[in-house]
Design a protein around this motif. Structure first.
Motif, PDB file in Angstrom:
ATOM      1  N   GLU A  48      53.055  85.434 108.517  1.00  0.00           N
ATOM      2  CA  GLU A  48      52.401  86.702 108.533  1.00  0.00           C
ATOM      3  C   GLU A  48      52.044  86.931 110.114  1.00  0.00           C
ATOM      4  O   GLU A  48      51.116  86.351 110.532  1.00  0.00           O
ATOM      5  CB  GLU A  48      51.553  86.767 107.545  1.00  0.00           C
ATOM      6  N   PRO A  49      52.460  88.094 110.410  1.00  0.00           N
ATOM      7  CA  PRO A  49      52.001  88.695 111.816  1.00  0.00           C
ATOM      8  C   PRO A  49      50.449  89.464 111.686  1.00  0.00           C
ATOM      9  O   PRO A  49      49.963  89.591 110.463  1.00  0.00           O
ATOM     10  CB  PRO A  49      52.907  89.720 112.567  1.00  0.00           C
ATOM     11  N   ALA A  50      49.747  89.515 112.772  1.00  0.00           N
ATOM     12  CA  ALA A  50      48.307  90.082 112.583  1.00  0.00           C
ATOM     13  C   ALA A  50      48.494  91.594 112.341  1.00  0.00           C
ATOM     14  O   ALA A  50      47.545  91.887 111.641  1.00  0.00           O
ATOM     15  CB  ALA A  50      47.625  89.689 114.168  1.00  0.00           C
ATOM     16  N   VAL A  73      48.611  96.853 108.005  1.00  0.00           N
ATOM     17  CA  VAL A  73      47.725  95.765 108.355  1.00  0.00           C
ATOM     18  C   VAL A  73      47.445  95.670 109.863  1.00  0.00           C
ATOM     19  O   VAL A  73      48.296  95.530 110.663  1.00  0.00           O
ATOM     20  CB  VAL A  73      48.307  94.495 107.883  1.00  0.00           C
ATOM     21  N   ARG A  74      46.171  95.684 110.173  1.00  0.00           N
ATOM     22  CA  ARG A  74      45.536  95.187 111.548  1.00  0.00           C
ATOM     23  C   ARG A  74      44.655  93.988 111.549  1.00  0.00           C
ATOM     24  O   ARG A  74      43.720  93.935 110.736  1.00  0.00           O
ATOM     25  CB  ARG A  74      44.860  96.363 112.158  1.00  0.00           C
ATOM     26  N   GLY A  75      45.051  92.959 112.409  1.00  0.00           N
ATOM     27  CA  GLY A  75      43.882  91.854 112.451  1.00  0.00           C
ATOM     28  C   GLY A  75      43.968  91.091 111.298  1.00  0.00           C
ATOM     29  O   GLY A  75      42.976  90.428 111.124  1.00  0.00           O
ATOM     30  N   GLY A  76      45.162  91.066 110.535  1.00  0.00           N
ATOM     31  CA  GLY A  76      45.522  90.259 109.231  1.00  0.00           C
ATOM     32  C   GLY A  76      44.684  90.991 108.064  1.00  0.00           C
ATOM     33  O   GLY A  76      44.703  90.067 106.961  1.00  0.00           O
ATOM     34  N   LYS A  77      44.138  92.325 108.316  1.00  0.00           N
ATOM     35  CA  LYS A  77      43.512  92.891 106.862  1.00  0.00           C
ATOM     36  C   LYS A  77      44.043  94.087 106.877  1.00  0.00           C
ATOM     37  O   LYS A  77      44.389  94.770 107.755  1.00  0.00           O
ATOM     38  CB  LYS A  77      42.012  92.906 107.279  1.00  0.00           C
ATOM     39  N   MET A  95      40.057 101.673  93.719  1.00  0.00           N
ATOM     40  CA  MET A  95      40.017 100.291  94.010  1.00  0.00           C
ATOM     41  C   MET A  95      40.640  99.842  95.267  1.00  0.00           C
ATOM     42  O   MET A  95      41.718  99.063  95.101  1.00  0.00           O
ATOM     43  CB  MET A  95      40.694  99.576  92.611  1.00  0.00           C
ATOM     44  N   PRO A  96      40.437 100.699  96.462  1.00  0.00           N
ATOM     45  CA  PRO A  96      41.457 100.387  97.634  1.00  0.00           C
ATOM     46  C   PRO A  96      41.269  98.930  98.025  1.00  0.00           C
ATOM     47  O   PRO A  96      42.248  98.457  98.662  1.00  0.00           O
ATOM     48  CB  PRO A  96      40.620 101.162  98.684  1.00  0.00           C
ATOM     49  N   ASP A  97      40.460  98.037  97.714  1.00  0.00           N
ATOM     50  CA  ASP A  97      40.306  96.696  98.008  1.00  0.00           C
ATOM     51  C   ASP A  97      41.312  95.856  97.268  1.00  0.00           C
ATOM     52  O   ASP A  97      41.578  94.843  97.627  1.00  0.00           O
ATOM     53  CB  ASP A  97      39.035  96.026  98.003  1.00  0.00           C
ATOM     54  N   GLU A  98      41.956  96.496  96.169  1.00  0.00           N
ATOM     55  CA  GLU A  98      42.951  95.636  95.543  1.00  0.00           C
ATOM     56  C   GLU A  98      44.348  95.618  96.370  1.00  0.00           C
ATOM     57  O   GLU A  98      45.277  94.839  95.815  1.00  0.00           O
ATOM     58  CB  GLU A  98      43.120  96.562  94.011  1.00  0.00           C
ATOM     59  N   VAL A  99      44.535  96.414  97.213  1.00  0.00           N
ATOM     60  CA  VAL A  99      45.829  96.462  97.805  1.00  0.00           C
ATOM     61  C   VAL A  99      45.789  95.533  98.933  1.00  0.00           C
ATOM     62  O   VAL A  99      45.064  95.238  99.568  1.00  0.00           O
ATOM     63  CB  VAL A  99      45.907  97.810  98.669  1.00  0.00           C
ATOM     64  N   PRO A 100      46.954  94.516  98.809  1.00  0.00           N
ATOM     65  CA  PRO A 100      46.978  93.182  99.448  1.00  0.00           C
ATOM     66  C   PRO A 100      48.035  93.511 100.559  1.00  0.00           C
ATOM     67  O   PRO A 100      48.613  94.317 100.824  1.00  0.00           O
ATOM     68  CB  PRO A 100      47.830  92.352  98.241  1.00  0.00           C
ATOM     69  N   THR A 101      47.652  92.315 101.592  1.00  0.00           N
ATOM     70  CA  THR A 101      48.555  92.090 102.733  1.00  0.00           C
ATOM     71  C   THR A 101      49.729  91.044 102.047  1.00  0.00           C
ATOM     72  O   THR A 101      49.710  90.972 100.853  1.00  0.00           O
ATOM     73  CB  THR A 101      48.072  91.086 103.774  1.00  0.00           C
ATOM     74  N   TYR A 153      59.329  97.645 106.308  1.00  0.00           N
ATOM     75  CA  TYR A 153      58.568  96.692 107.051  1.00  0.00           C
ATOM     76  C   TYR A 153      58.909  96.913 108.525  1.00  0.00           C
ATOM     77  O   TYR A 153      59.978  96.843 108.954  1.00  0.00           O
ATOM     78  CB  TYR A 153      59.025  95.229 106.706  1.00  0.00           C
ATOM     79  N   ARG A 154      57.556  96.985 109.212  1.00  0.00           N
ATOM     80  CA  ARG A 154      57.554  97.117 110.717  1.00  0.00           C
ATOM     81  C   ARG A 154      56.449  96.445 111.558  1.00  0.00           C
ATOM     82  O   ARG A 154      55.053  96.524 111.068  1.00  0.00           O
ATOM     83  CB  ARG A 154      57.350  98.702 110.861  1.00  0.00           C
ATOM     84  N   LEU A 155      56.753  95.665 112.330  1.00  0.00           N
ATOM     85  CA  LEU A 155      55.937  95.068 113.454  1.00  0.00           C
ATOM     86  C   LEU A 155      55.115  96.101 114.085  1.00  0.00           C
ATOM     87  O   LEU A 155      55.845  97.207 114.565  1.00  0.00           O
ATOM     88  CB  LEU A 155      56.247  93.962 114.118  1.00  0.00           C
ATOM     89  N   SER A 156      53.663  96.181 114.149  1.00  0.00           N
ATOM     90  CA  SER A 156      53.019  97.097 115.043  1.00  0.00           C
ATOM     91  C   SER A 156      52.845  96.521 116.374  1.00  0.00           C
ATOM     92  O   SER A 156      52.524  95.286 116.567  1.00  0.00           O
ATOM     93  CB  SER A 156      51.711  97.273 114.294  1.00  0.00           C
TER      94      SER A 156
END
Length: 156
Positions: A48-50, A73-77, A95-101, A153-156
């Motif tokens: 998993e990239p950051a 996802v930024r900085g692994g979060k 419930m925005p905290d339910e959305v996962p990496t 899926y895209r790397l940032s």
């Protein structure tokens, strides 16, 4: 008196073997490698990239995380989530905290395997990132399934 012994037919077994081989390889489809609870030796080299973004479609089961989302996802979060359908917008609002990496989804798979789930499968895209995740903790239980489809899926 001449005894005629018929020659064994070799064409039928060859045709059957060829057909089975074609059928089994066509079942793989979508350039994906599957790692499942029954095939744990197939592991992706994906790390998993950051920072990345992806679209998640979460379905099946009686769970709070149902819907379609665009996730950054930024900085692994998870740093940004947009609900792309009514269900997704409800989750983002309540419930925005339910959305996962993606890494958190893979941890669910690892836990399901440790718990001896009936299904804990991951299909990987050609570039190595997870593309589909299927979980079913108990095939005899109702509504404990989870299916995740990862796209864009895209790397940032």
């Amino acid at each position: 008196m001449t005894v005629h012994r018929p020659r064994p037919r070799t064409a039928l077994p060859v045709v059957a073997l060829t057909g089975a081989l074609v059928w089994s390889t066509s079942a793989c489809g979508h350039d994906a490698v599957t790692s499942s609870a029954r095939q744990e030796n197939t592991v992706s080299a994906w790390k998993e990239p950051a920072s990345y973004s992806y679209t998640l479609e979460s379905s099946e089961g009686e769970r709070s995380l149902i819907g379609k989302f665009r996730i950054t996802v930024r900085g692994g979060k998870v740093s940004k989530v947009v609900g792309l359908d009514d269900s997704g917008r409800r989750v983002v609002k309540g419930m925005p905290d339910e959305v996962p990496t993606i890494g958190a989804l893979l941890k669910q798979v690892d836990q399901a395997r440790r718990d001896h789930a009936d299904t804990a499968e991951v299909a990987y895209a050609a570039d190595g990132h997870p593309a589909r995740i299927s979980l079913d903790l108990d095939e005899n239980a109702v509504d404990d399934e989870a299916r995740y489809v990862i796209s864009a899926y895209r790397l940032s």
